[in-house]
Design an enzyme around this catalytic site. Sequence first.
Site: not given
Ligand code: NAD
Length: 436
Positions: A11, A35, A153-154, A257, A260, A263
Amino acid sequence: MNICVIGTGYVGLVTGAVFADLGNDVICVDKITTKVEALRAGRMPIYEPGLEEMVSRNVADGRLSFTTDLGAAVRQSDVVFVAVGTPSKDNGETDLSQVEDVAAEIGRAMDRYKVVVNKSTVPVGTGELVREVIARHQPRPVEFDVVSNPEFLREGSAIEDTLRPDRIVIGAPTQQVAMTLVELYAPLERPMIITDLPSAEVIKYASNAFLAAKISFINAIANVCEAAGADVTQVMKGMGLDSRIGPAFLQAGLGYGGSCFPKDVDSLVHTAGRLGYDFKLLRSVAEINRERATHLVDTIRKALAPLDARTLAVLGLAFKPNTDDMREAKSVEVIALLDAAGATLKVYDPVAMANAKALLPASVAFCDSPYEAAEGADALILVTEWNEFKFLNLERLRGALRRPVIFDGRNLWEPERMRRLGFEYHSVGRRPVQPA
Ligand code: NAD
């Protein structure tokens, strides 16, 4: 606008790249040094079509940069997006520790008015929690506002979804605060819903839970079809043409799966319970989804027992096509069950094998192509419906297999075609076919 995005996952990184592409100055923050170093060197930590090009274009133009220094990034920004992970705890409750840690750091760094935007998926009430944590950590009181802007987003089409979302949801304390986000998103020319913070937070969970319910519903119908000798793909077509229902998310298969749906469903059940409502419907949605992998493995066992004497090829490991994300992937459940039954396993995925290695049993053999996986196997199991699998040379595949048996967990192929091609073919919610 000067923007900072905290968290460079699926995201955060996509959001940062798109806002930079729209002409903003964006600084993306992550706490994982490797990263950030990889991103600075032009290497993407995730697989997402079109992302690398967009990132490198905006880095080259000086609009996008990466750092581990959250405080400095916050200080130089007007709008701070939070896009960190919100995994679930064992009891289904959302683990908000990453959000709370970031809120504390934002509070410590805040030197002037900012809009803090929560993009992470968080239970209703979290906006208020973030406000409280920021205020508590400020060295001196500074005005700020918290906005909820959930992300839809997906993975696999994240750039496209971010550029052309069905809607943009903005939950803000006042119209004036909402206007900051309206301005930011205006170039996309997409419908916007401006509402209060709790409603925005609920919109995200309600949307994901509804889509998960559609998937579990059609999978329950698939079970009925299997018992009755009906064809779920016909049923789905007949239902989907009803404009009140629609065909999306009505494909029977192995269930949902990813990071998202599982959970978010559990979290909404938990939140509802905390608020005094037993969300029985959603508990069933999760239960039906949990049974999918066992159902497939039971079908395989019935057709091929004893499994400890069988070699099985598994195609597709990622939780869905076009991503390398293995979080809550059905492949992990299916492979664990087959491994426990003693089967020898050979697997292939176009993109997700590196991520899968840490999650699958050590005995699993990773192959370089679908044909190598099929070579000498007693059956092939399709778990993730990558497009390239649709166009496999099925005659070559049949020649590689020791026995021409396919278990299709996603209804990728047509039973009649598979029969003519000489396969014993088992799929979801449809009659199995024997070779012609
Ligand atoms: P992700 O785990 O891929 O990325 C999260 C990032 O945050 C990681 O790189 C992590 O290192 C970083 N992070 C954590 N703590 C931190 C800190 N203190 N300082 C700086 N960076 C930090 O997660 P994601 O899939 O991008 O999802 C993020 C959020 O968006 C979640 O709540 C998820 O439910 C939501 N979301 C995800 C999607 C998806 O398709 N992945 C879609 C919609 C919503």
